[in-house]
Design an enzyme around this catalytic site. Structure first.
Site, PDB file in Angstrom:
ATOM      1  N   TYR A 149      -8.694  23.514 -28.585  1.00 49.23           N
ATOM      2  CA  TYR A 149      -9.943  22.961 -28.077  1.00 49.23           C
ATOM      3  C   TYR A 149     -11.068  23.851 -28.587  1.00 49.23           C
ATOM      4  O   TYR A 149     -11.119  25.046 -28.275  1.00 49.23           O
ATOM      5  CB  TYR A 149      -9.957  22.936 -26.557  1.00 49.23           C
ATOM      6  CG  TYR A 149      -9.180  21.801 -25.956  1.00 49.23           C
ATOM      7  CD1 TYR A 149      -9.703  20.509 -25.945  1.00 49.23           C
ATOM      8  CD2 TYR A 149      -7.917  22.002 -25.397  1.00 49.23           C
ATOM      9  CE1 TYR A 149      -8.992  19.451 -25.395  1.00 49.23           C
ATOM     10  CE2 TYR A 149      -7.204  20.960 -24.846  1.00 49.23           C
ATOM     11  CZ  TYR A 149      -7.748  19.684 -24.843  1.00 49.23           C
ATOM     12  OH  TYR A 149      -7.043  18.647 -24.296  1.00 49.23           O
ATOM     13  N   ASP A 197      -1.513  16.028 -22.473  1.00 47.78           N
ATOM     14  CA  ASP A 197      -0.242  16.721 -22.707  1.00 47.78           C
ATOM     15  C   ASP A 197       0.117  17.741 -21.637  1.00 47.78           C
ATOM     16  O   ASP A 197       1.121  18.438 -21.766  1.00 47.78           O
ATOM     17  CB  ASP A 197      -0.243  17.412 -24.074  1.00 47.78           C
ATOM     18  CG  ASP A 197      -1.274  18.534 -24.173  1.00 47.78           C
ATOM     19  OD1 ASP A 197      -2.051  18.716 -23.210  1.00 47.78           O
ATOM     20  OD2 ASP A 197      -1.305  19.228 -25.204  1.00 47.78           O
ATOM     21  N   ARG A 236       2.415  23.972 -27.657  1.00 51.04           N
ATOM     22  CA  ARG A 236       3.071  22.687 -27.420  1.00 51.04           C
ATOM     23  C   ARG A 236       4.513  22.712 -27.904  1.00 51.04           C
ATOM     24  O   ARG A 236       5.001  23.696 -28.459  1.00 51.04           O
ATOM     25  CB  ARG A 236       2.285  21.585 -28.133  1.00 51.04           C
ATOM     26  CG  ARG A 236       0.937  21.264 -27.499  1.00 51.04           C
ATOM     27  CD  ARG A 236       1.102  20.191 -26.448  1.00 51.04           C
ATOM     28  NE  ARG A 236       1.685  19.027 -27.099  1.00 51.04           N
ATOM     29  CZ  ARG A 236       0.990  18.123 -27.809  1.00 51.04           C
ATOM     30  NH1 ARG A 236      -0.311  18.251 -27.926  1.00 51.04           N
ATOM     31  NH2 ARG A 236       1.603  17.099 -28.385  1.00 51.04           N
ATOM     32  N   PRO A 269     -11.267  18.104 -20.309  1.00 45.13           N
ATOM     33  CA  PRO A 269      -9.811  18.176 -20.412  1.00 45.13           C
ATOM     34  C   PRO A 269      -9.247  19.584 -20.275  1.00 45.13           C
ATOM     35  O   PRO A 269      -8.037  19.758 -20.286  1.00 45.13           O
ATOM     36  CB  PRO A 269      -9.532  17.620 -21.809  1.00 45.13           C
ATOM     37  CG  PRO A 269     -10.755  17.948 -22.585  1.00 45.13           C
ATOM     38  CD  PRO A 269     -11.899  17.866 -21.627  1.00 45.13           C
TER      39      PRO A 269
END
Length: 673
Positions: free
Chosen positions: A302, A77, A294, A376
């Site tokens: 995370y 993302d 987001r 990530p």
């Protein structure tokens, strides 16, 4: 600023390879045969970037994916500024800007010494005016949507869903014949059960965006059980960290994974944490948490499921549950309240840093996560994969079309493999800041402190600052090659061959409209010669400009089929430094004033580095950004991906001709491109 990447690229639990996944009933098979110039395996962002170029060049190509549908939720993302510049050149950056979350600051929280948490500082982007874009955060599913739309607009290429490879053979004796099909792949059409990954329990029902509804229904070219034998000229494996293609090629994955197990979840949080709408790095006595804001009200978390004092070899990632992630986040965020009722997606993964030592065998190539995996948390997985595909795609298409020598394909590894190595090094340094506080301090040589150490944050800032230009894609370190001439010139002091052409805002001569050069230099498959012609009001400069017409026209004709438009392979554009109102289009040579009997004059060839009174960002400073003398100018050759291939003096037609002769092929008289 930090963001996110695709957990699949980090030894993610592979639901497709789980032997408990399904029982496969016997199916009567049908065998067929076909040919294609390019077969792309994997329809993630890197595969779609390759398919984009196949569509632009009109290549006979196919793209297959074992999933029954596109991605709709979860996965990668994070989008860096260079990736957004490329999206601008493809025509859909505005869709990301409209839908995504944008930010350039990371809040940093640490223990307050009293059992709570406190703000301890922030990391801010330092790239300033080097790009019109900042970090964007948007679901991978939407990025796939935008790619699919521009591919479908330009061609009949579409993803064939529910298809996977069964076997791969390569005939090396045919490798040097450009018309041969040395690759033979057997493809199997999967059942709906085989092609649909098991959804993790606890995910909230979700209504896809309206423009995604069409892709809810699986699109299969053949009936379930069909075995298709495909012969191809080139094969591109974009099939992720568990790449079937890489395994078939026998290319190892070198490196290792850590013992740390992490969870990731996209939820709509219910919390009193004050910075929940800021990207945040939280260090707590109970562990570390990375919070990524987001689109909408969604937030990504995370969270480590094992710290170094909890690691056990028997930890089973497949036993991870959403409630485990929920409780872990609650513990780390305390004394702040945290819970959620809506979960869009979640997964568990093990961090792995691995790199394939080779990116191809013969005409078979690997791209993206099939080549490199990492954690990530640096927010580069999708970006690097897209840029890998973007790099290889235009080169491969030119070779298949017969426009360029196959030797340019060697520059794919030369340019991208070294960046993959740098990526893993950056990830190693950055990930150290997301370990438990005691171990983190040991790694960076700091004293233990219940409230943390201010030097810890400074060390984080230093690593961030040292790597930001690389992370944002503003420096690439591409080495000398046939398509990158490193010969120095003083004509453009701030331009470097092998680096991206710095983005600037300039005005169209015909109507004064301000455009970013990332949009002006469209990714339509053409090379470009930019004539930075300086002050065209000066008599001496006028004669230099007019003298360019014959030589540049001859260069265009040399590499363009008679049946094509003159600028189909190499387009010439001019950017002058004079005030817009003191110049007329008629002042420029015919190569910059092309006329078509049907569409009329082409008004897109001449631009001005002038101020625009209704756009404060358009300051008339492009020449300063590029380090070009506003009187004398310069000449720059750009590759189809907007990277600088050659730089010279304004009248060096011989030099730019020599550059293109090094890799472009003259069309045969009978060829129809």
């Amino acid at each position: 600023m930090t963001a996110t990447s695709d957990p699949k690229s980090s030894e993610h639990y592979n639901q497709f390879e789980d032997p408990r996944r399904f029982y496969r009933p016997p199916i009567m098979t049908v065998s067929i045969e076909s040919t294609t110039d390019v077969l792309i395996i994997g329809a993630g962002p890197s595969g779609l970037a390759i398919a984009y170029w196949m569509a632009q060049y009109g290549i006979n190509a196919r793209i297959i994916d074992k999933r029954s549908t596109k991605v709709f939720r979860g996965h990668a993302d994070g989008l860096r500024s260079r990736t957004l510049e490329l999206f601008d050149s493809m025509g859909f950056a505005h869709r990301v800007l409209q839908e995504g979350y944008h930010g350039a600051t990371l809040m940093y929280w640490r223990p307050d010494g009293k059992g709570g948490l406190k703000r301890a500082g922030q990391l801010r982007s330092t790239i300033g005016d080097s790009s019109p874009y900042r970090m964007a955060l948007l679901s991978q599913g939407r990025i796939e949507r935008f790619f699919l739309d521009v591919i479908r607009d330009a061609s009949s290429i579409d993803v064939e869903r529910g298809v996977m490879g069964d076997s791969l053979r390569y005939d090396e004796s045919l490798e040097n014949d450009p018309q041969a099909y040395p690759i033979t792949v057997k493809l199997r059409t999967l059942s709906e059960e085989e092609a649909t990954p098991i959804p993790n329990p606890g995910i909230t029902p979700y209504q896809p965006a309206r423009d995604d509804l069409e892709d809810l229904t699986p699109k299969r070219k053949h009936e379930v059980g069909t075995i298709e034998t495909v012969r191809a000229k080139y094969l591109i494996g974009c099939d992720g960290a568990h790449s079937w293609t890489r395994k078939q090629l026998g290319i190892p994955f070198e490196g290792s994974h850590t013992d740390h197990i992490w969870g990731v979840m996209d939820v709509v949080p219910i919390t009193d944490f004050p910075d929940i709408r800021w990207p945040s790095s939280i260090d707590s006595p109970h562990g570390h948490l990375l919070v990524i804001t987001r689109e909408g009200n969604v937030v990504r978390f995370y969270v480590p499921l094992q710290e170094e004092d909890e690691i056990t070899p028997s930890f089973d990632r497949s036993a991870v549950t959403l409630d485990m992630l929920r409780e872990r986040v609650k513990r780390i965020m305390s004394p702040f309240y945290f819970d959620f009722k809506i979960c869009h997606w979640w997964a568990a993964y093990q961090v792995g840093r691995r790199l394939a030592p080779a990116v191809n065998k013969g005409r078979m190539y690997l791209v993206g996560d099939a080549v490199h995996t990492h954690s990530p948390k640096i927010g580069l997985g999708m970006n690097m994969s897209i840029q890998d595909g973007f790099n290889l795609g235009w080169k491969l298409a030119l070779v298949v079309k017969g426009v360029a020598s196959p030797s340019i394909l060697d520059t794919y590894k030369l340019e991208r493999h070294q960046l993959a190595k740098m990526l893993l090094e950056f990830d190693k340094k950055w990930a150290a800041f997301f370990l438990k506080q005691k171990k983190k301090q040991q790694q960076i040589g700091l004293e233990s402190d219940p409230e943390g150490n201010p030097e810890d944050l400074q060390a984080m800032r230093d690593v961030f600052s040292e790597n930001e230009l690389f992370a944002e894609g503003h420096v690439s370190f591409y080495k000398a090659s046939p398509i990158v001439h490193k010969d120095s010139t003083t004509a453009a002091k701030h331009l470097i061959a092998g680096e991206r052409f710095p983005v600037a805002l300039i005005c169209k001569q015909a109507d004064g409209q301000p455009w970013w050069t990332s949009r002006l230099l469209k990714s339509d498959g053409r090379f470009r010669i930019l004539l930075l012609i300086g002050d065209c009001r000066l008599e001496g400069q006028k004669s230099r400009i007019l003298a360019l017409n014959g030589g540049l026209s001859a260069l265009q004709k040399r590499f363009t089929s008679p049946k094509q438009k003159l600028d189909s392979v190499i387009e010439v554009k001019a950017i002058h430094s004079a005030p817009l109102e003191e110049v007329e289009l008629s002042d420029f040579p015919p190569i910059l004033r092309q006329f078509d009997e049907i569409t009329g004059w082409d008004y897109t060839k001449v631009w001005s580095d002038s101020e625009c009174f209704w756009d404060e960002q358009c300051k008339g400073n492009a020449y300063d950004i590029w380090g070009v003398d506003r009187s004398k100018g310069a000449m720059v050759a750009l590759r189809p991906d907007q990277y600088i291939g050659w730089i010279g003096e304004l009248d060096d037609v011989a030099g730019v001709t020599k550059y293109f002769k090094g890799f472009l092929r003259e069309p045969r008289p009978e060829a129809v491109l």
